[in-house]
Design a protein around this motif. Structure first.
Motif, mmCIF file in Angstrom:
data_model
loop_
_atom_site.group_PDB
_atom_site.id
_atom_site.type_symbol
_atom_site.label_atom_id
_atom_site.label_comp_id
_atom_site.label_asym_id
_atom_site.label_seq_id
_atom_site.Cartn_x
_atom_site.Cartn_y
_atom_site.Cartn_z
ATOM 1 N N UNK A 50 0.796 -1.220 0.000
ATOM 2 C CA UNK A 50 0.000 0.000 0.000
ATOM 3 C C UNK A 50 0.834 1.278 0.000
ATOM 4 N N UNK A 51 2.136 1.163 0.136
ATOM 5 C CA UNK A 51 2.986 2.352 0.082
ATOM 6 C C UNK A 51 2.830 3.224 1.308
ATOM 7 N N UNK A 52 3.484 4.369 1.264
ATOM 8 C CA UNK A 52 3.448 5.336 2.362
ATOM 9 C C UNK A 52 2.675 6.571 1.929
ATOM 10 N N UNK A 53 2.179 7.271 2.912
ATOM 11 C CA UNK A 53 1.545 8.553 2.650
ATOM 12 C C UNK A 53 2.649 9.599 2.494
ATOM 13 N N UNK A 54 2.492 10.505 1.563
ATOM 14 C CA UNK A 54 3.485 11.554 1.332
ATOM 15 C C UNK A 54 2.765 12.884 1.156
ATOM 16 N N UNK A 55 3.426 13.980 1.522
ATOM 17 C CA UNK A 55 2.812 15.290 1.295
ATOM 18 C C UNK A 55 2.705 15.602 -0.198
ATOM 19 N N UNK A 56 1.563 16.143 -0.584
ATOM 20 C CA UNK A 56 1.367 16.551 -1.976
ATOM 21 C C UNK A 56 2.449 17.550 -2.378
ATOM 22 N N UNK A 57 2.823 18.431 -1.471
ATOM 23 C CA UNK A 57 3.855 19.429 -1.774
ATOM 24 C C UNK A 57 5.159 18.754 -2.191
ATOM 25 N N UNK A 58 5.504 17.631 -1.573
ATOM 26 C CA UNK A 58 6.712 16.900 -1.942
ATOM 27 C C UNK A 58 6.611 16.306 -3.335
ATOM 28 N N UNK A 59 5.431 15.768 -3.670
ATOM 29 C CA UNK A 59 5.206 15.208 -5.009
ATOM 30 C C UNK A 59 5.335 16.313 -6.052
ATOM 31 N N UNK A 60 4.738 17.462 -5.773
ATOM 32 C CA UNK A 60 4.812 18.576 -6.720
ATOM 33 C C UNK A 60 6.248 19.063 -6.884
ATOM 34 N N UNK A 61 7.020 19.014 -5.812
ATOM 35 C CA UNK A 61 8.426 19.431 -5.876
ATOM 36 C C UNK A 61 9.232 18.462 -6.738
ATOM 37 N N UNK A 62 9.012 17.164 -6.553
ATOM 38 C CA UNK A 62 9.709 16.170 -7.381
ATOM 39 C C UNK A 62 9.315 16.348 -8.843
ATOM 40 N N UNK A 63 8.005 16.534 -9.102
ATOM 41 C CA UNK A 63 7.553 16.717 -10.478
ATOM 42 C C UNK A 63 8.179 17.971 -11.091
ATOM 43 N N UNK A 64 8.202 19.063 -10.345
ATOM 44 C CA UNK A 64 8.788 20.304 -10.853
ATOM 45 C C UNK A 64 10.275 20.099 -11.159
ATOM 46 N N UNK A 65 10.950 19.269 -10.364
ATOM 47 C CA UNK A 65 12.359 18.968 -10.612
ATOM 48 C C UNK A 65 12.581 18.136 -11.857
ATOM 49 N N UNK A 66 11.546 17.441 -12.322
ATOM 50 C CA UNK A 66 11.622 16.624 -13.540
ATOM 51 C C UNK A 66 11.301 17.454 -14.777
ATOM 52 N N UNK A 67 10.707 18.615 -14.588
ATOM 53 C CA UNK A 67 10.192 19.420 -15.699
ATOM 54 C C UNK A 67 11.135 20.557 -16.033
#
Length: 175
Positions: free
Chosen positions: A92-109
């Protein structure tokens, strides 16, 4: 006219998305269960031999998306944050902050980071609507959705390699 229960169950899942029921209830025919503690998530099980291309030809693609490339990158960013121990199963994975996901995505873009975050927020919602992610907007968290539980183990090696190459998620406060 009678409709086969499997066909009806797949149609409901297509319209309503991934539904959850208490683990004590039986799983209807035509659906596959992804257990998550006291709940079970119901996902359509497609007929044997039904490839993604065949499903799309009959307009029953399991994940209809306007921008599939972007959605895959947002899903990868979310998995990078929610699946910290890549040797374990993603569900089931871990819960993560949406802000962290957006930061990783922004780092990929490339380009405007704020614009990338806005686009990614919309994709997070669409991925949640289709069962790939579980998004709690009130709490500002995300975790893998029940569709992730259906990935066969043999398909995870290349995904693990990809995720290892993505930017590190930001550290949570207090780490």
């Amino acid at each position: 006219m009678s409709v086969e229960p499997e066909v009806l169950a797949r149609a409901r899942a297509r319209v309503l998305g991934a539904l959850s029921i208490p683990a004590s209830e039986p799983v209807p025919a035509g659906l596959t269960a992804a257990a998550d503690g006291a709940r079970v998530w119901l996902l359509p099980s497609w007929p044997d031999g039904a490839t993604p291309a065949l499903l799309e030809e009959y307009q029953t693609a399991p994940m209809p998306l306007d921008r599939p490339g972007q959605a895959r990158r947002v899903l990868a960013a979310a998995l990078r944050c929610c699946w910290p121990r890549l040797d374990d199963a993603p569900w089931p994975g871990d819960q993560a902050p949406v802000a962290g996901v957006l930061e990783v995505y922004a780092g990929m873009s490339r380009g405007d980071r704020e614009l990338a975050r806005r686009w990614a927020t919309g994709e997070l919602r669409r991925l949640a609507d289709t069962g790939w992610l579980l998004l709690d907007e009130d709490a500002g968290t995300v975790r893998p959705g029940p569709r992730v539980a259906m990935w066969p183990e043999e398909s995870l090696a290349s995904l693990r390699d990809l995720l290892r190459r993505l930017p590190q998620p930001p550290e949570a406060p207090g780490e």
